[in-house]
Design an enzyme around this catalytic site. Sequence first.
Site, PDB file in Angstrom:
ATOM      1  CB  THR A  11      -0.915  -0.004   1.249  1.00 21.95           C
ATOM      2  OG1 THR A  11      -1.701  -1.172   1.220  1.00 21.95           O
ATOM      3  CG2 THR A  11      -1.837   1.204   1.314  1.00 21.95           C
TER       4      THR A  11
ATOM      5  CG  ASN B  94      -4.416  -7.007   0.270  1.00 25.18           C
ATOM      6  OD1 ASN B  94      -4.230  -6.353   1.287  1.00 25.18           O
ATOM      7  ND2 ASN B  94      -4.859  -8.239   0.311  1.00 25.18           N
TER       8      ASN B  94
HETATM    9  O1  DON Z   1      -7.292  -2.056   2.374  1.00 26.43           O
HETATM   10  C1  DON Z   1      -6.650  -2.662   3.230  1.00 26.43           C
HETATM   11  O2  DON Z   1      -6.922  -2.615   4.415  1.00 26.43           O
HETATM   12  C2  DON Z   1      -5.456  -3.501   2.804  1.00 26.43           C
HETATM   13  N1  DON Z   1      -5.649  -3.965   1.464  1.00 26.43           N
HETATM   14  C3  DON Z   1      -4.209  -2.694   2.955  1.00 26.43           C
HETATM   15  C4  DON Z   1      -2.973  -3.528   2.657  1.00 26.43           C
HETATM   16  C5  DON Z   1      -1.716  -2.929   3.120  1.00 26.43           C
HETATM   17  O3  DON Z   1      -1.666  -1.860   3.670  1.00 26.43           O
HETATM   18  C6  DON Z   1      -0.494  -3.743   2.899  1.00 26.43           C
HETATM   19  N2  DON Z   1       0.636  -3.098   3.388  1.00 26.43           N
HETATM   20  N3  DON Z   1       1.460  -2.438   3.443  1.00 26.43           N
END
Ligand code: DON
Length: 533
Positions: free
Chosen positions: A345, A365
Amino acid sequence: MVAADQPDASRAGLAILRRGGNAVDAAVATSFALAVVRPESCGLGGGGFMVIHRPGADPVALDYREQAPAASSINLYRDENGEFVPERIRRGALAVGIPGTVRGLCYAHEKYGSGKLTLAEILEPARQLAANTTIPIDEHLRLALHGLYVDKPNGYEIPDAEQAFVREIGAYPHINQYYYRTTNLDRTLHAIAINAADGFYRGPIADDIVATLKQFGGVMTHTDLATYQVREFKPLQFDAFGYQCLTMPPPSSGGAVIGEAFNLLSALGVQPGQSIDEHLLAETLKAAFADRARFLGDRSPAVLHDVQRMLDVERTTEFAQRINRDRASTTSTWGNIAISDDGGTSHLSVIDRSGMAVACTESVNLEFGSRIRVADWGFVLNNTLDDFALDTTTPNAFGLRQSERNLLRPGARPLSSMSPLIVLKDGKVRLVAGASGGPRIISSTLQTALNVLVEGQSVSDAVAAPRIHHQWLPEKLYVQPFQDVELLNNLRRKGHTLQTRRDIGHVQAIERLPDGTLRAACDPLKGGRPAGD
Ligand code: DON
Protein backbone atom coordinates in the site's frame (compact mmCIF):
# COMPACT_ATOMS: atom_id res chain seq x y z
CA MET A 1 4.02 20.33 -0.71
CA VAL A 2 3.77 16.63 -1.51
CA ALA A 3 4.65 13.75 0.81
CA ALA A 4 4.79 10.36 -0.93
CA ASP A 5 6.62 7.23 0.11
CA GLN A 6 9.15 7.46 -2.72
CA PRO A 7 11.13 10.63 -3.61
CA ASP A 8 10.60 10.59 -7.41
CA ALA A 9 6.85 10.37 -6.84
CA SER A 10 6.85 13.42 -4.52
CA ARG A 11 8.83 15.31 -7.17
CA ALA A 12 6.33 14.32 -9.88
CA GLY A 13 3.56 15.94 -7.83
CA LEU A 14 5.63 19.06 -7.13
CA ALA A 15 6.33 19.49 -10.87
CA ILE A 16 2.56 19.62 -11.42
CA LEU A 17 2.02 22.13 -8.58
CA ARG A 18 4.72 24.33 -10.14
CA ARG A 19 2.88 24.25 -13.45
CA GLY A 20 -0.23 25.66 -11.79
CA GLY A 21 -1.99 22.38 -11.01
CA ASN A 22 -3.99 22.14 -7.81
CA ALA A 23 -3.62 19.56 -5.01
CA VAL A 24 -5.79 17.02 -6.85
CA ASP A 25 -3.77 17.36 -10.08
CA ALA A 26 -0.61 16.85 -8.01
CA ALA A 27 -2.05 13.85 -6.17
CA VAL A 28 -3.03 12.24 -9.48
CA ALA A 29 0.46 12.84 -10.95
CA THR A 30 2.07 11.49 -7.76
CA SER A 31 -0.08 8.40 -7.81
CA PHE A 32 0.69 7.63 -11.46
CA ALA A 33 4.39 8.06 -10.63
CA LEU A 34 4.02 5.68 -7.67
CA ALA A 35 2.51 3.18 -10.09
CA VAL A 36 5.95 3.13 -11.73
CA VAL A 37 8.31 3.35 -8.76
CA ARG A 38 6.34 1.42 -6.10
CA PRO A 39 5.12 -1.62 -8.07
CA GLU A 40 5.14 -3.62 -4.84
CA SER A 41 2.73 -1.23 -3.10
CA CYS A 42 0.19 0.23 -5.49
CA GLY A 43 -0.35 0.89 -9.16
CA LEU A 44 -2.72 0.55 -12.06
CA GLY A 45 -3.87 -2.93 -11.05
CA GLY A 46 -4.97 -1.79 -7.57
CA GLY A 47 -7.43 0.56 -5.93
CA GLY A 48 -7.66 3.29 -3.34
CA PHE A 49 -9.40 6.14 -1.58
CA MET A 50 -8.98 9.91 -1.83
CA VAL A 51 -10.24 12.52 0.63
CA ILE A 52 -10.27 16.09 -0.70
CA HIS A 53 -10.61 19.34 1.25
CA ARG A 54 -11.66 22.27 -0.95
CA PRO A 55 -11.48 25.77 0.53
CA GLY A 56 -14.92 27.32 0.18
CA ALA A 57 -16.60 24.17 -1.15
CA ASP A 58 -17.84 20.86 0.22
CA PRO A 59 -15.25 18.19 0.92
CA VAL A 60 -15.29 14.97 -1.08
CA ALA A 61 -14.39 11.31 -0.53
CA LEU A 62 -13.66 9.16 -3.60
CA ASP A 63 -13.90 5.38 -3.40
CA TYR A 64 -12.05 3.60 -6.19
CA ARG A 65 -11.56 0.43 -4.22
CA GLU A 66 -11.35 -2.91 -6.00
CA GLN A 67 -14.65 -4.75 -6.42
CA ALA A 68 -15.60 -8.43 -6.54
CA PRO A 69 -16.34 -9.55 -10.14
CA ALA A 70 -19.96 -10.38 -10.95
CA ALA A 71 -19.15 -14.07 -11.32
CA SER A 72 -17.30 -14.39 -8.01
CA SER A 73 -18.75 -16.69 -5.42
CA ILE A 74 -17.60 -18.08 -2.11
CA ASN A 75 -17.73 -21.56 -3.62
CA LEU A 76 -14.81 -20.77 -5.91
CA TYR A 77 -12.61 -20.86 -2.81
CA ARG A 78 -13.65 -24.35 -1.65
CA ASP A 79 -11.92 -27.62 -2.47
CA GLU A 80 -13.78 -30.73 -3.59
CA ASN A 81 -14.65 -31.54 0.05
CA GLY A 82 -16.23 -28.15 0.55
CA GLU A 83 -13.34 -26.86 2.71
CA PHE A 84 -12.05 -23.33 2.19
CA VAL A 85 -8.62 -23.00 0.63
CA PRO A 86 -7.50 -19.59 1.97
CA GLU A 87 -4.52 -19.44 -0.43
CA ARG A 88 -6.96 -19.11 -3.31
CA ILE A 89 -8.17 -15.73 -2.11
CA ARG A 90 -4.69 -14.66 -1.05
CA ARG A 91 -2.66 -14.99 -4.26
CA GLY A 92 -3.41 -15.75 -7.87
CA ALA A 93 -6.30 -14.97 -10.18
CA LEU A 94 -9.16 -15.51 -7.73
CA ALA A 95 -7.65 -12.95 -5.35
CA VAL A 96 -7.96 -10.15 -7.90
CA GLY A 97 -10.68 -7.52 -7.56
CA ILE A 98 -11.68 -5.23 -10.44
CA PRO A 99 -8.96 -2.55 -10.33
CA GLY A 100 -10.18 0.95 -9.50
CA THR A 101 -7.10 3.19 -9.54
CA VAL A 102 -7.12 4.30 -13.17
CA ARG A 103 -10.83 5.17 -13.17
CA GLY A 104 -10.43 6.88 -9.79
CA LEU A 105 -7.49 9.04 -10.84
CA CYS A 106 -9.07 10.04 -14.16
CA TYR A 107 -12.31 10.91 -12.36
CA ALA A 108 -10.47 12.97 -9.71
CA HIS A 109 -8.54 14.88 -12.38
CA GLU A 110 -11.60 15.58 -14.49
CA LYS A 111 -13.95 16.60 -11.69
CA TYR A 112 -11.69 18.14 -9.06
CA GLY A 113 -8.51 19.05 -10.94
CA SER A 114 -7.73 22.70 -11.70
CA GLY A 115 -8.74 22.32 -15.35
CA LYS A 116 -5.44 23.96 -16.29
CA LEU A 117 -3.60 20.75 -17.19
CA THR A 118 -4.63 17.91 -19.45
CA LEU A 119 -4.48 14.30 -18.35
CA ALA A 120 -1.54 13.80 -20.71
CA GLU A 121 0.34 16.63 -18.99
CA ILE A 122 -0.43 15.21 -15.57
CA LEU A 123 0.76 11.76 -16.68
CA GLU A 124 3.97 13.03 -18.22
CA PRO A 125 6.27 12.79 -15.14
CA ALA A 126 5.13 9.19 -14.59
CA ARG A 127 5.52 8.34 -18.27
CA GLN A 128 9.06 9.67 -18.21
CA LEU A 129 9.90 7.55 -15.18
CA ALA A 130 8.44 4.51 -16.96
CA ALA A 131 10.22 5.29 -20.23
CA ASN A 132 13.53 4.88 -18.44
CA THR A 133 12.59 1.18 -18.25
CA THR A 134 14.56 0.70 -15.05
CA ILE A 135 14.04 2.19 -11.62
CA PRO A 136 16.54 2.03 -8.78
CA ILE A 137 15.80 -0.64 -6.17
CA ASP A 138 15.53 0.98 -2.75
CA GLU A 139 15.40 -0.86 0.56
CA HIS A 140 11.63 -1.28 0.53
CA LEU A 141 11.54 -2.71 -3.00
CA ARG A 142 14.57 -4.87 -2.25
CA LEU A 143 12.83 -6.43 0.75
CA ALA A 144 9.66 -6.93 -1.29
CA LEU A 145 11.59 -8.70 -4.06
CA HIS A 146 13.33 -10.78 -1.44
CA GLY A 147 9.90 -11.66 -0.04
CA LEU A 148 9.01 -13.32 -3.34
CA TYR A 149 11.51 -16.03 -2.55
CA VAL A 150 11.30 -16.48 1.19
CA ASP A 151 7.81 -15.44 2.26
CA LYS A 152 6.33 -18.91 1.98
CA PRO A 153 4.48 -20.31 4.99
CA ASN A 154 5.03 -24.03 5.62
CA GLY A 155 2.96 -26.16 3.36
CA TYR A 156 2.19 -23.21 1.07
CA GLU A 157 1.70 -24.46 -2.44
CA ILE A 158 2.95 -21.87 -4.87
CA PRO A 159 0.20 -21.27 -7.43
CA ASP A 160 1.12 -21.40 -11.12
CA ALA A 161 0.50 -17.69 -11.43
CA GLU A 162 2.96 -16.90 -8.70
CA GLN A 163 5.58 -19.18 -10.13
CA ALA A 164 5.25 -17.40 -13.46
CA PHE A 165 5.52 -14.03 -11.73
CA VAL A 166 8.61 -14.97 -9.76
CA ARG A 167 10.19 -16.38 -12.90
CA GLU A 168 9.51 -13.23 -14.84
CA ILE A 169 10.30 -10.43 -12.45
CA GLY A 170 12.62 -12.50 -10.34
CA ALA A 171 14.99 -12.70 -13.25
CA TYR A 172 15.88 -9.02 -13.02
CA PRO A 173 17.31 -8.56 -9.54
CA HIS A 174 19.61 -11.51 -10.21
CA ILE A 175 20.92 -9.91 -13.34
CA ASN A 176 21.22 -6.54 -11.71
CA GLN A 177 20.40 -6.14 -8.06
CA TYR A 178 20.19 -2.35 -8.28
CA TYR A 179 17.51 -1.83 -10.93
CA TYR A 180 13.98 -3.07 -11.44
CA ARG A 181 12.55 -3.19 -14.97
CA THR A 182 9.32 -1.41 -15.73
CA THR A 183 8.88 -2.86 -19.19
CA ASN A 184 5.81 -1.73 -21.14
CA LEU A 185 4.35 0.50 -18.47
CA ASP A 186 5.06 3.63 -20.52
CA ARG A 187 2.76 2.35 -23.26
CA THR A 188 0.00 1.76 -20.73
CA LEU A 189 0.38 5.32 -19.42
CA HIS A 190 0.34 6.54 -23.01
CA ALA A 191 -2.91 4.68 -23.69
CA ILE A 192 -4.45 6.35 -20.62
CA ALA A 193 -3.13 9.76 -21.70
CA ILE A 194 -4.88 9.33 -25.06
CA ASN A 195 -8.19 7.71 -24.07
CA ALA A 196 -8.41 8.39 -20.31
CA ALA A 197 -9.93 5.55 -18.26
CA ASP A 198 -11.46 3.91 -21.35
CA GLY A 199 -7.92 3.33 -22.57
CA PHE A 200 -7.56 0.92 -19.65
CA TYR A 201 -11.05 -0.49 -19.01
CA ARG A 202 -11.86 -1.15 -22.69
CA GLY A 203 -9.75 -2.22 -25.66
CA PRO A 204 -6.44 -4.08 -25.72
CA ILE A 205 -5.44 -3.53 -22.08
CA ALA A 206 -8.81 -4.80 -20.85
CA ASP A 207 -8.49 -7.76 -23.25
CA ASP A 208 -5.15 -8.65 -21.75
CA ILE A 209 -6.34 -8.30 -18.15
CA VAL A 210 -9.23 -10.66 -18.84
CA ALA A 211 -7.07 -13.12 -20.81
CA THR A 212 -4.27 -13.14 -18.21
CA LEU A 213 -6.70 -13.84 -15.39
CA LYS A 214 -8.50 -16.51 -17.38
CA GLN A 215 -5.21 -18.29 -17.98
CA PHE A 216 -4.83 -18.69 -14.21
CA GLY A 217 -8.45 -19.59 -13.43
CA GLY A 218 -9.92 -16.11 -12.85
CA VAL A 219 -13.51 -15.06 -13.52
CA MET A 220 -13.22 -11.34 -14.32
CA THR A 221 -14.97 -10.28 -17.53
CA HIS A 222 -14.90 -7.37 -19.96
CA THR A 223 -18.22 -6.22 -18.50
CA ASP A 224 -16.74 -6.14 -14.99
CA LEU A 225 -14.03 -3.80 -16.24
CA ALA A 226 -16.18 -1.65 -18.53
CA THR A 227 -18.87 -1.04 -15.89
CA TYR A 228 -16.55 -0.34 -12.94
CA GLN A 229 -17.43 3.03 -11.40
CA VAL A 230 -15.98 5.46 -8.90
CA ARG A 231 -18.22 6.06 -5.90
CA GLU A 232 -18.31 9.57 -4.47
CA PHE A 233 -19.39 10.31 -0.90
CA LYS A 234 -19.28 12.99 1.72
CA PRO A 235 -16.27 12.26 3.93
CA LEU A 236 -17.04 10.82 7.34
CA GLN A 237 -16.74 13.89 9.56
CA PHE A 238 -16.32 14.29 13.30
CA ASP A 239 -14.81 16.72 15.77
CA ALA A 240 -11.97 15.78 18.10
CA PHE A 241 -9.82 17.80 20.50
CA GLY A 242 -11.06 21.07 18.99
CA TYR A 243 -10.35 20.01 15.37
CA GLN A 244 -12.61 18.93 12.52
CA CYS A 245 -11.65 15.62 10.90
CA LEU A 246 -12.44 14.53 7.33
CA THR A 247 -11.99 10.80 6.83
CA MET A 248 -13.04 7.94 4.59
CA PRO A 249 -16.44 6.29 5.21
CA PRO A 250 -17.08 2.56 4.47
CA PRO A 251 -15.85 0.51 2.71
CA SER A 252 -12.96 1.96 4.69
CA SER A 253 -12.92 1.19 8.37
CA GLY A 254 -10.20 3.74 9.02
CA GLY A 255 -12.38 6.79 9.59
CA ALA A 256 -14.80 5.09 11.96
CA VAL A 257 -12.06 3.42 14.02
CA ILE A 258 -10.00 6.62 14.30
CA GLY A 259 -13.12 8.61 15.25
CA GLU A 260 -14.10 6.08 17.90
CA ALA A 261 -10.53 6.05 19.25
CA PHE A 262 -10.44 9.86 19.49
CA ASN A 263 -13.77 9.85 21.38
CA LEU A 264 -12.69 7.08 23.70
CA LEU A 265 -9.39 8.78 24.51
CA SER A 266 -11.28 12.00 25.24
CA ALA A 267 -13.64 10.07 27.50
CA LEU A 268 -10.59 8.68 29.28
CA GLY A 269 -9.53 12.26 30.02
CA VAL A 270 -6.88 12.82 27.33
CA GLN A 271 -6.53 16.51 26.55
CA PRO A 272 -4.43 18.57 24.17
CA GLY A 273 -1.04 19.33 25.66
CA GLN A 274 -0.78 15.97 27.41
CA SER A 275 1.29 12.98 26.46
CA ILE A 276 -0.65 9.85 25.52
CA ASP A 277 -0.50 6.86 27.86
CA GLU A 278 0.33 3.75 25.77
CA HIS A 279 -1.68 1.43 28.01
CA LEU A 280 -4.83 3.51 27.47
CA LEU A 281 -4.04 3.70 23.77
CA ALA A 282 -3.72 -0.10 23.56
CA GLU A 283 -7.07 -0.55 25.34
CA THR A 284 -8.67 1.99 23.02
CA LEU A 285 -7.40 0.16 19.94
CA LYS A 286 -8.76 -3.16 21.21
CA ALA A 287 -12.21 -1.69 21.78
CA ALA A 288 -12.37 0.08 18.43
CA PHE A 289 -10.99 -2.87 16.39
CA ALA A 290 -13.60 -5.15 18.00
CA ASP A 291 -16.25 -2.81 16.58
CA ARG A 292 -14.49 -2.88 13.23
CA ALA A 293 -14.75 -6.68 13.16
CA ARG A 294 -18.34 -6.77 14.31
CA PHE A 295 -19.95 -3.90 12.45
CA LEU A 296 -18.10 -3.01 9.28
CA GLY A 297 -18.13 -4.08 5.65
CA ASP A 298 -19.08 -2.52 2.33
CA ARG A 299 -21.80 0.13 2.47
CA SER A 300 -25.26 -0.97 3.55
CA PRO A 301 -27.86 0.76 5.72
CA ALA A 302 -26.84 -1.47 8.63
CA VAL A 303 -23.12 -0.71 8.26
CA LEU A 304 -23.72 3.05 7.98
CA HIS A 305 -26.00 2.94 11.02
CA ASP A 306 -23.34 1.19 13.05
CA VAL A 307 -20.66 3.67 11.96
CA GLN A 308 -22.77 6.30 13.75
CA ARG A 309 -22.93 3.97 16.75
CA MET A 310 -19.13 3.75 16.76
CA LEU A 311 -18.96 7.55 16.87
CA ASP A 312 -21.63 7.87 19.57
CA VAL A 313 -20.20 9.76 22.54
CA GLU A 314 -22.43 8.13 25.18
CA ARG A 315 -21.43 4.70 24.03
CA THR A 316 -17.73 5.56 24.19
CA THR A 317 -18.23 7.02 27.66
CA GLU A 318 -19.61 3.63 28.74
CA PHE A 319 -16.64 1.93 27.06
CA ALA A 320 -14.25 4.20 28.96
CA GLN A 321 -15.69 2.86 32.22
CA ARG A 322 -14.77 -0.69 31.21
CA ILE A 323 -11.11 0.28 30.88
CA ASN A 324 -8.93 -0.34 33.93
CA ARG A 325 -6.01 2.10 34.12
CA ASP A 326 -3.71 -0.50 35.67
CA ARG A 327 -4.65 -3.72 33.96
CA ALA A 328 -4.97 -4.94 30.37
CA SER A 329 -8.48 -6.12 29.48
CA THR A 330 -9.06 -9.51 27.91
CA THR A 331 -10.37 -9.61 24.36
CA SER A 332 -13.74 -10.88 25.63
CA THR A 333 -14.27 -7.53 27.41
CA TRP A 334 -15.01 -6.21 23.95
CA GLY A 335 -17.45 -8.92 22.96
CA ASN A 336 -17.80 -12.44 21.71
CA ILE A 337 -19.53 -11.49 18.59
CA ALA A 338 -21.53 -13.43 16.08
CA ILE A 339 -18.28 -13.85 14.17
CA SER A 340 -17.97 -17.05 16.20
CA ASP A 341 -14.37 -16.62 16.94
CA ASP A 342 -11.86 -14.40 13.84
CA GLY A 343 2.57 -4.58 2.37
CA GLY A 344 1.41 -3.48 -0.58
CA THR A 345 0.00 0.00 0.00
CA SER A 346 1.11 3.60 -0.47
CA HIS A 347 -0.16 6.80 1.09
CA LEU A 348 0.43 10.32 -0.25
CA SER A 349 -0.50 13.71 1.16
CA VAL A 350 -0.66 17.02 -0.73
CA ILE A 351 -1.40 20.64 0.24
CA ASP A 352 -1.39 23.35 -2.41
CA ARG A 353 -1.02 27.16 -2.19
CA SER A 354 -4.76 27.76 -2.03
CA GLY A 355 -5.11 25.51 1.02
CA MET A 356 -6.67 22.66 -0.94
CA ALA A 357 -5.60 19.31 0.51
CA VAL A 358 -5.64 15.69 -0.60
CA ALA A 359 -5.12 12.55 1.46
CA CYS A 360 -4.87 9.51 -0.80
CA THR A 361 -4.15 5.88 0.06
CA GLU A 362 -3.87 3.24 -2.65
CA SER A 363 -3.02 -0.42 -2.66
CA VAL A 364 -2.57 -3.72 -4.41
CA ASN A 365 -3.04 -5.30 -0.93
CA LEU A 366 -0.04 -7.57 -0.24
CA GLU A 367 3.32 -6.80 -1.84
CA PHE A 368 3.01 -7.25 -5.60
CA GLY A 369 -0.69 -8.07 -5.08
CA SER A 370 -1.84 -11.34 -6.62
CA ARG A 371 1.61 -11.71 -8.18
CA ILE A 372 -0.03 -11.80 -11.55
CA ARG A 373 1.40 -9.32 -13.98
CA VAL A 374 -0.29 -8.18 -17.17
CA ALA A 375 3.03 -8.58 -18.88
CA ASP A 376 2.46 -6.67 -22.10
CA TRP A 377 1.35 -3.62 -20.14
CA GLY A 378 3.77 -3.84 -17.24
CA PHE A 379 1.53 -3.78 -14.17
CA VAL A 380 0.64 -6.10 -11.33
CA LEU A 381 -2.93 -7.05 -10.40
CA ASN A 382 -4.10 -6.71 -6.81
CA ASN A 383 -5.09 -9.46 -4.35
CA THR A 384 -7.56 -7.25 -2.53
CA LEU A 385 -10.36 -9.82 -2.45
CA ASP A 386 -8.42 -11.24 0.53
CA ASP A 387 -9.73 -8.22 2.47
CA PHE A 388 -13.12 -9.98 2.32
CA ALA A 389 -13.91 -12.79 4.74
CA LEU A 390 -14.83 -16.20 3.33
CA ASP A 391 -16.35 -17.15 6.67
CA THR A 392 -16.38 -15.62 10.14
CA THR A 393 -13.80 -17.91 11.69
CA THR A 394 -10.80 -17.72 9.36
CA PRO A 395 -8.46 -14.73 9.77
CA ASN A 396 -7.27 -13.01 6.60
CA ALA A 397 -3.64 -12.31 5.68
CA PHE A 398 -3.52 -9.62 8.38
CA GLY A 399 -4.98 -11.87 11.09
CA LEU A 400 -8.19 -9.83 10.95
CA ARG A 401 -11.48 -11.52 11.59
CA GLN A 402 -14.76 -10.09 10.55
CA SER A 403 -18.49 -10.62 10.57
CA GLU A 404 -20.82 -11.72 7.81
CA ARG A 405 -21.09 -8.07 6.80
CA ASN A 406 -17.73 -8.41 5.06
CA LEU A 407 -18.31 -11.77 3.38
CA LEU A 408 -17.37 -11.88 -0.30
CA ARG A 409 -20.35 -11.00 -2.51
CA PRO A 410 -20.38 -10.32 -6.25
CA GLY A 411 -20.27 -6.59 -6.89
CA ALA A 412 -19.26 -5.70 -3.31
CA ARG A 413 -16.05 -3.95 -2.24
CA PRO A 414 -14.07 -5.42 0.64
CA LEU A 415 -13.62 -3.65 3.97
CA SER A 416 -10.38 -1.68 4.13
CA SER A 417 -8.13 -0.23 6.81
CA MET A 418 -6.85 2.52 4.54
CA SER A 419 -7.35 5.76 6.45
CA PRO A 420 -6.73 8.95 4.47
CA LEU A 421 -7.21 11.74 7.03
CA ILE A 422 -7.51 15.52 6.75
CA VAL A 423 -7.75 17.56 9.95
CA LEU A 424 -9.03 21.14 9.90
CA LYS A 425 -8.80 23.89 12.50
CA ASP A 426 -11.43 26.60 12.05
CA GLY A 427 -12.04 25.39 8.49
CA LYS A 428 -8.38 25.51 7.41
CA VAL A 429 -6.21 22.49 6.91
CA ARG A 430 -3.98 21.67 9.90
CA LEU A 431 -2.83 18.11 9.09
CA VAL A 432 -2.98 15.65 6.20
CA ALA A 433 -1.95 12.10 7.02
CA GLY A 434 -2.33 8.43 6.21
CA ALA A 435 -0.30 5.26 6.00
CA SER A 436 0.32 1.85 4.52
CA GLY A 437 0.53 -1.34 6.58
CA GLY A 438 -2.76 -3.27 6.67
CA PRO A 439 -4.65 -2.84 9.97
CA ARG A 440 -1.63 -0.96 11.34
CA ILE A 441 -2.60 1.85 8.97
CA ILE A 442 -5.32 2.80 11.42
CA SER A 443 -3.12 2.71 14.53
CA SER A 444 -0.24 4.55 12.89
CA THR A 445 -2.43 7.29 11.40
CA LEU A 446 -4.20 7.66 14.75
CA GLN A 447 -0.92 7.95 16.68
CA THR A 448 0.55 10.44 14.23
CA ALA A 449 -2.56 12.61 14.59
CA LEU A 450 -2.48 12.31 18.39
CA ASN A 451 1.21 13.20 18.47
CA VAL A 452 0.62 16.37 16.49
CA LEU A 453 -2.81 17.46 17.71
CA VAL A 454 -2.71 16.40 21.34
CA GLU A 455 0.94 16.16 22.28
CA GLY A 456 1.97 19.15 20.16
CA GLN A 457 4.85 17.38 18.39
CA SER A 458 6.22 18.52 15.05
CA VAL A 459 5.08 16.35 12.17
CA SER A 460 8.56 14.85 11.72
CA ASP A 461 8.78 13.85 15.39
CA ALA A 462 5.22 12.55 15.19
CA VAL A 463 5.96 10.32 12.18
CA ALA A 464 9.30 9.10 13.53
CA ALA A 465 8.01 8.28 17.03
CA PRO A 466 7.76 4.58 17.96
CA ARG A 467 4.23 3.22 17.74
CA ILE A 468 2.11 0.42 19.15
CA HIS A 469 -0.70 -1.59 17.57
CA HIS A 470 -3.56 -3.71 18.86
CA GLN A 471 -6.33 -5.07 16.64
CA TRP A 472 -8.42 -6.79 19.33
CA LEU A 473 -7.67 -10.27 17.93
CA PRO A 474 -5.12 -11.79 18.28
CA GLU A 475 -4.61 -10.86 21.92
CA LYS A 476 -1.25 -9.21 21.34
CA LEU A 477 0.12 -5.73 21.72
CA TYR A 478 2.60 -5.06 18.91
CA VAL A 479 5.46 -2.69 19.73
CA GLN A 480 8.35 -1.39 17.70
CA PRO A 481 11.79 -2.57 18.82
CA PHE A 482 13.02 0.94 19.51
CA GLN A 483 10.38 1.62 22.17
CA ASP A 484 11.61 2.76 25.56
CA VAL A 485 12.44 -0.31 27.71
CA GLU A 486 10.84 1.14 30.84
CA LEU A 487 7.61 1.75 28.94
CA LEU A 488 7.60 -1.85 27.66
CA ASN A 489 8.13 -3.22 31.16
CA ASN A 490 5.30 -1.10 32.43
CA LEU A 491 2.96 -2.44 29.74
CA ARG A 492 3.97 -6.01 30.60
CA ARG A 493 3.25 -5.37 34.29
CA LYS A 494 -0.23 -4.23 33.34
CA GLY A 495 -0.84 -7.57 31.65
CA HIS A 496 -0.25 -6.87 27.96
CA THR A 497 1.28 -9.64 25.89
CA LEU A 498 3.91 -7.85 23.85
CA GLN A 499 5.19 -8.79 20.45
CA THR A 500 7.92 -6.89 18.64
CA ARG A 501 7.33 -5.74 15.05
CA ARG A 502 9.78 -3.67 13.05
CA ASP A 503 7.12 -1.71 11.16
CA ILE A 504 3.86 -0.40 12.51
CA GLY A 505 2.59 1.43 9.44
CA HIS A 506 4.48 3.79 7.13
CA VAL A 507 3.07 7.31 7.47
CA GLN A 508 3.34 10.26 5.05
CA ALA A 509 2.03 13.50 6.54
CA ILE A 510 2.01 17.27 6.05
CA GLU A 511 1.12 19.81 8.71
CA ARG A 512 0.20 23.43 8.21
CA LEU A 513 1.17 25.82 10.99
CA PRO A 514 -1.06 28.78 11.91
CA ASP A 515 1.21 31.15 9.94
CA GLY A 516 0.72 29.03 6.81
CA THR A 517 4.13 27.28 6.89
CA LEU A 518 3.99 23.72 5.59
CA ARG A 519 6.10 20.94 7.12
CA ALA A 520 6.11 17.40 5.80
CA ALA A 521 7.41 14.05 6.93
CA CYS A 522 7.75 10.73 5.16
CA ASP A 523 8.19 7.58 7.19
CA PRO A 524 11.92 6.94 7.60
CA LEU A 525 11.29 3.17 7.43
CA LYS A 526 9.96 3.30 3.85
CA GLY A 527 12.48 5.76 2.45
CA GLY A 528 10.11 8.38 1.05
CA ARG A 529 10.99 12.06 0.92
CA PRO A 530 8.70 15.07 0.59
CA ALA A 531 8.98 17.69 -2.15
CA GLY A 532 7.80 21.27 -1.85
CA ASP A 533 8.48 24.94 -2.44
O1 DON B 1 -7.29 -2.06 2.37
C1 DON B 1 -6.65 -2.66 3.23
O2 DON B 1 -6.92 -2.61 4.41
C2 DON B 1 -5.46 -3.50 2.80
N1 DON B 1 -5.65 -3.96 1.46
C3 DON B 1 -4.21 -2.69 2.95
C4 DON B 1 -2.97 -3.53 2.66
C5 DON B 1 -1.72 -2.93 3.12
O3 DON B 1 -1.67 -1.86 3.67
C6 DON B 1 -0.49 -3.74 2.90
N2 DON B 1 0.64 -3.10 3.39
N3 DON B 1 1.46 -2.44 3.44
